[in-house]
Scaffold this motif. Structure first.
Motif, PDB file in Angstrom:
ATOM      1  N   LEU A  19       0.768  -1.186  -0.132  1.00 22.56           N
ATOM      2  CA  LEU A  19       0.318  -0.166   0.081  1.00 22.56           C
ATOM      3  C   LEU A  19       0.912   1.092   0.030  1.00 22.56           C
ATOM      4  N   LYS A  20       2.186   1.257   0.015  1.00 23.76           N
ATOM      5  CA  LYS A  20       3.106   2.261   0.218  1.00 23.76           C
ATOM      6  C   LYS A  20       2.831   3.380  -1.129  1.00 23.76           C
ATOM      7  N   GLU A  21       2.590   2.973  -2.142  1.00 27.20           N
ATOM      8  CA  GLU A  21       2.619   3.676  -3.175  1.00 27.20           C
ATOM      9  C   GLU A  21       1.436   4.309  -3.474  1.00 27.20           C
ATOM     10  N   SER A  22       0.274   3.719  -3.037  1.00 29.09           N
ATOM     11  CA  SER A  22      -0.994   4.054  -3.408  1.00 29.09           C
ATOM     12  C   SER A  22      -1.702   4.909  -2.377  1.00 29.09           C
ATOM     13  N   HIS A  23      -1.321   4.312  -1.031  1.00 35.94           N
ATOM     14  CA  HIS A  23      -2.437   5.319   0.082  1.00 35.94           C
ATOM     15  C   HIS A  23      -1.424   5.490   1.173  1.00 35.94           C
ATOM     16  N   LEU A  24      -0.078   5.215   1.199  1.00 33.93           N
ATOM     17  CA  LEU A  24       0.621   5.441   2.330  1.00 33.93           C
ATOM     18  C   LEU A  24       1.825   6.358   1.769  1.00 33.93           C
ATOM     19  N   SER A  25       1.771   6.882   0.540  1.00 37.59           N
ATOM     20  CA  SER A  25       2.952   7.741   0.161  1.00 37.59           C
ATOM     21  C   SER A  25       3.558   8.707   0.851  1.00 37.59           C
ATOM     22  N   ASN A  26       2.414   9.485   1.745  1.00 38.68           N
ATOM     23  CA  ASN A  26       2.865  10.712   2.319  1.00 38.68           C
ATOM     24  C   ASN A  26       2.905  10.583   3.872  1.00 38.68           C
ATOM     25  N   LEU A  27       2.908   9.058   4.245  1.00 38.87           N
ATOM     26  CA  LEU A  27       2.979   8.805   5.607  1.00 38.87           C
ATOM     27  C   LEU A  27       4.169   8.006   5.950  1.00 38.87           C
ATOM     28  N   ASN A  28       4.729   8.117   7.164  1.00 39.33           N
ATOM     29  CA  ASN A  28       5.755   7.316   7.793  1.00 39.33           C
ATOM     30  C   ASN A  28       5.119   6.211   8.416  1.00 39.33           C
ATOM     31  N   THR A  29       5.704   4.831   7.837  1.00 41.15           N
ATOM     32  CA  THR A  29       4.869   3.592   8.518  1.00 41.15           C
ATOM     33  C   THR A  29       6.052   2.854   9.056  1.00 41.15           C
ATOM     34  N   ARG A  30       5.648   1.970   9.952  1.00 44.22           N
ATOM     35  CA  ARG A  30       6.598   1.132  10.612  1.00 44.22           C
ATOM     36  C   ARG A  30       5.563  -0.147  11.331  1.00 44.22           C
ATOM     37  N   VAL A  31       6.410  -1.433  11.311  1.00 47.65           N
ATOM     38  CA  VAL A  31       5.869  -2.481  12.000  1.00 47.65           C
ATOM     39  C   VAL A  31       6.936  -2.733  13.070  1.00 47.65           C
ATOM     40  N   TYR A  32       6.487  -2.949  14.419  1.00 53.33           N
ATOM     41  CA  TYR A  32       7.245  -3.303  15.550  1.00 53.33           C
ATOM     42  C   TYR A  32       6.579  -4.190  16.565  1.00 53.33           C
ATOM     43  N   GLY A  33       7.395  -4.754  17.252  1.00 52.37           N
ATOM     44  CA  GLY A  33       6.623  -5.552  18.586  1.00 52.37           C
ATOM     45  C   GLY A  33       7.100  -7.140  18.335  1.00 52.37           C
ATOM     46  N   ASP A  34       6.308  -7.688  18.956  1.00 53.91           N
ATOM     47  CA  ASP A  34       6.731  -9.421  18.752  1.00 53.91           C
ATOM     48  C   ASP A  34       6.392 -10.147  17.487  1.00 53.91           C
ATOM     49  N   ASP A  35       6.760 -11.132  17.302  1.00 49.15           N
ATOM     50  CA  ASP A  35       6.787 -11.755  16.117  1.00 49.15           C
ATOM     51  C   ASP A  35       6.014 -13.173  16.232  1.00 49.15           C
ATOM     52  N   PRO A  36       4.660 -13.207  16.655  1.00 47.84           N
ATOM     53  CA  PRO A  36       3.865 -14.624  16.845  1.00 47.84           C
ATOM     54  C   PRO A  36       3.453 -14.992  15.513  1.00 47.84           C
ATOM     55  N   HIS A  37       2.739 -16.229  15.875  1.00 51.68           N
ATOM     56  CA  HIS A  37       1.980 -16.863  14.625  1.00 51.68           C
ATOM     57  C   HIS A  37       0.637 -16.874  15.094  1.00 51.68           C
ATOM     58  N   VAL A  38      -0.307 -16.556  14.161  1.00 52.15           N
ATOM     59  CA  VAL A  38      -1.623 -16.761  14.785  1.00 52.15           C
ATOM     60  C   VAL A  38      -2.472 -17.906  13.841  1.00 52.15           C
ATOM     61  N   LEU A  39      -3.504 -18.502  14.508  1.00 51.82           N
ATOM     62  CA  LEU A  39      -4.288 -19.460  13.775  1.00 51.82           C
ATOM     63  C   LEU A  39      -5.303 -18.794  13.178  1.00 51.82           C
ATOM     64  N   ALA A  40      -5.326 -18.563  11.823  1.00 52.45           N
ATOM     65  CA  ALA A  40      -6.368 -17.549  11.253  1.00 52.45           C
ATOM     66  C   ALA A  40      -6.510 -17.951   9.690  1.00 52.45           C
ATOM     67  N   ASP A  41      -7.383 -17.280   9.063  1.00 47.75           N
ATOM     68  CA  ASP A  41      -7.466 -17.525   7.366  1.00 47.75           C
ATOM     69  C   ASP A  41      -6.656 -16.183   7.086  1.00 47.75           C
ATOM     70  N   GLU A  42      -5.669 -16.278   6.497  1.00 41.61           N
ATOM     71  CA  GLU A  42      -4.780 -15.370   5.846  1.00 41.61           C
ATOM     72  C   GLU A  42      -5.504 -14.266   5.055  1.00 41.61           C
ATOM     73  N   HIS A  43      -6.581 -14.642   4.124  1.00 45.15           N
ATOM     74  CA  HIS A  43      -7.124 -13.920   3.358  1.00 45.15           C
ATOM     75  C   HIS A  43      -8.067 -12.782   4.229  1.00 45.15           C
ATOM     76  N   PHE A  44      -8.715 -13.419   5.113  1.00 46.19           N
ATOM     77  CA  PHE A  44      -9.691 -12.511   5.881  1.00 46.19           C
ATOM     78  C   PHE A  44      -9.024 -11.649   6.790  1.00 46.19           C
ATOM     79  N   ILE A  45      -7.855 -12.270   7.449  1.00 50.69           N
ATOM     80  CA  ILE A  45      -7.149 -11.458   8.456  1.00 50.69           C
ATOM     81  C   ILE A  45      -6.444 -10.318   7.991  1.00 50.69           C
TER      82      ILE A  45
END
Length: 409
Positions: A278-304
């Motif tokens: 989404l960086k080029e289309s919707h987040l081009s003017n924003l500073n973004t980052r992902v941080y924190g823990d790195d767990p696995h979740v049991l879920a449907d990937e498409h819907f999550i």
């Protein structure tokens, strides 16, 4: 269904036992006693009057045989009765009666008589009474059930103009109460669906009115190709297309719970990939980052991914400079927090913000427009995963949207 079967089974079983015991006691016990009492004085009188016993027995349809007293193992009581001149009447398993009379000290007259034809009539009467009484007790058991079923029929037959049905008032002790409860639940669901349909119709009308009005006004100006008015018209058409797609997406989630393809998903990696896409289309003017823990979740990937994307796009509309995703692993749950530095969400709006067609503000500019369905879709996806979602204050100064999923590991 099991309760109904067990109740009917035991009721019929107890009724059969009770009716059989009662009627047999009335008919057959009294009948046997009356026969013995009737035969003893008749044959005693015949012996006193020196009547031709063989001819008399034959006239009664019986037979006479002479037996030795010792041929039959008599009890002391019956033997004393015979020697005292009394008559012994017995009934065997061949449906006959034997009359024993002591002719002299060592010989017995054994008179065999068939059961009188009156007993056949008694059996017929017994059968008629038995089945009539059985029908009566079954009707007594069925009456409350028939009454409740009739009440239920009237309830479901009276459909209201809006398509819903009235609530029935079947007592909890009724055997059909589970059915009545299910019908009440169905009626409530129908009412909710009809209400949702009316809300959807009203929302569609409201959401489409503004861009259509702009298009109508622009067409009245007869714009030339590639003019500003022409470009505005193109943007209005795109907005209508987005509104249609958003409503179709919401309607698809409302129809039924889809089949979930659950898998272990590295949620932090998924968030990195989403922000990169989404960086080029919707987040081009924003500073973004992902941080924190790195767990696995049991879920449907498409819907999550769809739920997180909707929250990221929602945050991008209000963020000023920064948008962050914070992943937190706890003992019982995994939290995915999407935070922005925008205006935030007021306390009184937080419970309503995940409702369909709700927007915190009524602005309809193209940058922050939408039908108010993105967060409602998030709520449904999280519910499918037996999780929770809510909004609170962010340390960045804006809103913090949290998806909380169970931690199965």
């Amino acid at each position: 269904m099991a309760r109904l079967f067990i109740s009917l089974y035991f009721f019929i079983a107890v009724s059969l036992i009770g009716l059989s015991a009662g009627l047999e006691r009335i008919f057959f016990t009294q009948s046997e006693t009356s026969n013995a009492q009737f035969l003893e004085p008749v044959f005693a009188a015949a012996m006193e009057q020196d009547i031709d016993m063989p001819a008399f027995v034959q006239s009664l349809g019986g037979t006479l045989e002479i037996r030795e007293l010792g041929d039959i193992a008599w009890s002391d009581d019956n033997l004393a009765k015979l020697r005292n001149g009394q008559i012994i009447a017995l009934t065997d398993t061949d449906v006959t009666e034997q009359i024993y009379i002591l002719d002299n000290q060592s010989q017995l007259l054994e008179i065999t008589l068939p059961i009188s034809t009156a007993n056949s009539g008694q059996f017929l009467l017994y059968s008629v009474l038995f089945f009539l009484l059985l029908g009566g007790v079954i009707a007594f058991w069925i009456w409350p059930l028939w009454r409740d079923l009739s009440s239920l029929e009237k309830t479901v037959s009276n459909v209201k103009p809006d398509g819903s049905i009235e609530q029935n008032n079947i007592n909890k002790s009724s055997l059909i109460y589970p059915i009545a409860k299910s019908l009440n639940n169905m009626g409530n669901q129908i009412t909710q669906l009809m209400q949702a349909q009316r809300e959807l119709s009203g929302a569609v009308t409201h959401e489409f009115r503004t861009p259509l009005a702009r298009l109508k006004f622009a067409l009245a100006m007869k714009p030339t190709a590639q003019s500003n008015t022409w470009r505005d018209m193109q943007e209005d058409v795109n907005e209508l297309e987005n509104l249609v797609q958003e409503m179709l997406d919401y309607a698809s989630t409302d129809a039924r719970i889809p089949e979930m393809n659950l898998a272990e998903i590295p949620i932090k990696q998924l968030c990195h990939q989403l922000l990169h896409r989404l960086k080029e289309s919707h987040l081009s003017n924003l500073n973004t980052r992902v941080y924190g823990d790195d767990p696995h979740v049991l879920a449907d990937e498409h819907f999550i991914e769809r739920a997180i994307e909707n929250l990221v796009l929602n945050g991008s509309r209000y963020a000023t400079k920064n948008l962050e995703i914070h992943v937190i692993k706890q003992k019982d749950e995994i939290q995915i927090c999407i935070e922005d530095d925008g205006i935030g969400v007021s306390q009184d709006m937080r419970k309503k913000i995940f409702s369909a067609f709700f927007r915190p503000d009524e602005s309809r500019d193209r940058q922050q427009g939408g039908a108010g369905l993105g967060l409602a879709i998030v709520k449904r996806i999280v519910d499918w995963h037996q999780g929770d979602c809510y909004v609170t204050d962010s340390e960045l100064g804006g809103a913090k949207f949290v998806i909380s999923l169970p931690n199965p590991f």
